[in-house]
Scaffold this active site. Structure first.
Site, short mmCIF file in Angstrom:
data_model
loop_
_atom_site.label_atom_id
_atom_site.label_comp_id
_atom_site.label_asym_id
_atom_site.label_seq_id
_atom_site.Cartn_x
_atom_site.Cartn_y
_atom_site.Cartn_z
N HIS A 105 0.81 -1.22 0.00
CA HIS A 105 0.00 0.00 0.00
C HIS A 105 0.84 1.26 0.00
O HIS A 105 2.05 1.25 0.27
CB HIS A 105 -0.99 -0.01 1.17
CG HIS A 105 -0.34 0.10 2.54
ND1 HIS A 105 -0.07 1.30 3.14
CD2 HIS A 105 0.04 -0.87 3.41
CE1 HIS A 105 0.45 1.08 4.34
NE2 HIS A 105 0.53 -0.22 4.53
N CYS A 156 2.46 -4.72 7.12
CA CYS A 156 2.22 -4.51 5.68
C CYS A 156 3.45 -3.88 5.03
O CYS A 156 4.35 -3.38 5.71
CB CYS A 156 1.01 -3.60 5.48
SG CYS A 156 -0.56 -4.41 5.83
#
Length: 527
Positions: A431, A450
């Site tokens: 992301h 992440c």
């Protein structure tokens, strides 16, 4: 009385019937027809000897050859012994394959009794099978070592390989084909050969007290320069003074580049820590990484993304050509990025962010207890179990773990403008970020698991591969709307979040900081 005796007789017969063992269906083993031998003699093997090895692969192999010896050829035996002796080149230990015992048998082969020849034959097969398994899938099982390593398990059919190898006209090449063929594995083997060429390291540890900048004078500089000379970053021995001269600055920058440090010429804590690694430690690090690359799959696909977590880099590879490279931010040591293999599914523009349980527990709840405005400041909406919005006034710490926390799309969203989804059990994804300044840092182990990607919109546009529907202008329009939109990634693209801290490049040793402290422990388990 007669009826009672009859009842017990029937019961007895039923019980006996139940105790009759069922016949096991043993799979029929096809006997392999061999070419006539030109050397040695074929001996029958007493099948009771198989039990001592506790190996079904060994039993199956010999049954396929009618329980007879197979290694009559002295040329083939020597190839096997040479391969096992050179197991060190693959980061393995020859003693794991009884190399000394096998060598003794070979040296007196012409004097061996039939019984000894059978023993030698069995030992050769058993150790070669073990070696083939180790070079093709690794000695250790990552799933048994780590909870957050999700790799597709390798199931090596040792006998299939060995049958093909036995029939091969090039026995050595056939064994070699079992080894990982990926370029990084080959660069690791080169790194191991390079480090073995260095003399024994007898240098003393550098005591660190402060930063050293160009033209400084510091008593530690002599030891620093000795290490730079040892690792071949510095060539001029006449620089061995307490002065941080220009030649040494150049050498320090070379060293820093090889170790993934900021190549600024400033000798700080990170540079000294890297300098204090001994040859022995670096060699062990290389061996640990060779083991990891045996775990990783061979066929990576026509197009894939590979992230080296300790190197903080993401590479897009298409048909063996690296077409894009991006900096990344990965999980901290406390919240590690998991090691996994997956396939990209879709991209989400203007994503919402459902806060994961760990962050709720460790970050959101403590922050909200201190400041009830925290949720509004972060643009987070709270929902109860029934999907009703929980206002700041109604929010209760005692129920906080049962709420769902969702951050709305926009500038302050932790996921930034886009996220890229792939199936995994860890709820991680690639992301954007609202902290793009972090990409300027050298140490980027900063996320909650992440992987944050620099210039993620460019990466997404490449992956969508649609210059009409998702051109730069079209993507800008979508982002401006602030409406969440999902788009399927139609080109098959695999994702590899992997971990390696050593390799070589152009005959230079390359190392990275072992951010999750895995190398030393893995080496110990290997040995």
């Amino acid at each position: 009385m007669y009826r009672l005796l009859s009842f017990f007789l029937v019961l007895s017969l039923i019980s006996c019937k139940d105790e009759v063992p069922k016949t096991k269906v043993v799979p029929k083993i096809k006997i392999i027809k061999r070419a006539p031998i030109t050397e040695g003699k074929i001996l029958k093997i007493d099948t009771t000897l198989y039990a001592g090895f506790e190996s079904q692969d060994l039993t199956t192999f010999y049954k396929s050859y009618a329980n007879e010896t197979v290694w009559q050829s002295s040329k083939t035996r020597k190839i096997i012994l040479a391969e096992l002796t050179q197991a060190t080149q693959e980061g393995l230990n020859p003693e794991d394959y009884q190399i000394k015992k096998l060598t003794v048998f070979e040296k007196k082969f012409s004097l061996l009794s039939d019984k000894e020849m059978v023993t030698y034959d069995l030992l050769l097969t058993y150790n070669l099978q073990k070696y083939i398994e180790h070079i093709s899938q690794g000695k250790l099982n990552p799933k048994a070592l780590y909870e957050d390593w999700e790799l597709s398990p390798k199931q090596t059919d040792v006998n299939k390989i060995l049958f093909n190898t036995y029939k091969s006209t090039d026995f050595a090449a056939s064994i070699d084909s079992c080894k990982p063929q990926h370029i990084v594995y080959k660069k690791l083997k080169k790194a191991l050969a390079l480090i073995n060429s260095y003399p024994d390291d007898t240098l003393k540890k550098i005591a660190f007290d402060t930063k050293i900048i160009p033209n400084d004078t510091n008593s530690a500089l002599v030891k620093i320069k000795q290490r730079l000379l040892y690792w071949k970053d510095l060539k001029a021995r006449d620089s061995l003074t307490n002065i941080y001269d220009a030649k040494t600055v150049v050498a320090v920058k070379k060293f820093q580049t090889r170790h993934g440090l900021a190549a600024d010429g400033v000798i700080g804590k990170g540079t000294v820590a890297a300098l204090n690694f001994t040859k022995k430690q670096r060699k062990q690090q290389i061996i640990a990484n060779l083991e990891r690359w045996k775990w990783f799959q061979q066929d990576l696909g026509k197009q894939y993304i590979i992230v080296n977590i300790p190197d903080y880099t993401l590479h897009v590879v298409k048909e063996n050509d690296t077409v894009r490279t991006h900096k990344v931010i990965v999980g901290s040591a406390k919240r590690k990025t998991p090691i996994l293999t997956s396939k990209l599914s879709y991209a989400v523009f203007n994503p919402t962010w459902t806060v994961p349980p760990t962050i709720i527990k460790e970050d959101v709840i403590p922050a909200t207890i201190k400041n009830k405005n925290y949720l509004a400041e972060k643009n987070i909406t709270v929902y109860d179990a029934n999907g009703n919005v929980v206002t700041a006034a109604d929010w209760k710490a005692s129920r906080a773990k049962g709420y769902r926390y969702v951050q709305s799309p926009g500038t302050y969203n932790s996921l930034g403008m886009v996220k890229i989804i792939f199936p995994n059990r860890f709820s991680v994804y690639l992301h954007d970020t609202n902290h793009r300044d972090y990409f300027d840092k050298t140490f980027r182990s900063l996320s909650s698991g992440c992987v944050r990607v620099e210039n993620p919109l460019e990466l997404t546009a490449y992956l969508l591969n649609d210059t009409i529907q998702y051109s730069k202008d079209k993507i800008a329009e979508i982002l401006k709307s602030e409406k969440t939109q999902s788009v399927k990634i139609t080109t098959p693209t695999y994702l590899y979040l992997w971990y390696w801290t050593a390799w070589s490049d152009n005959d230079k040793l390359i190392f990275r900081d072992d951010i999750y402290q895995l190398d030393e422990d893995l080496y110990k388990k290997l040995r």
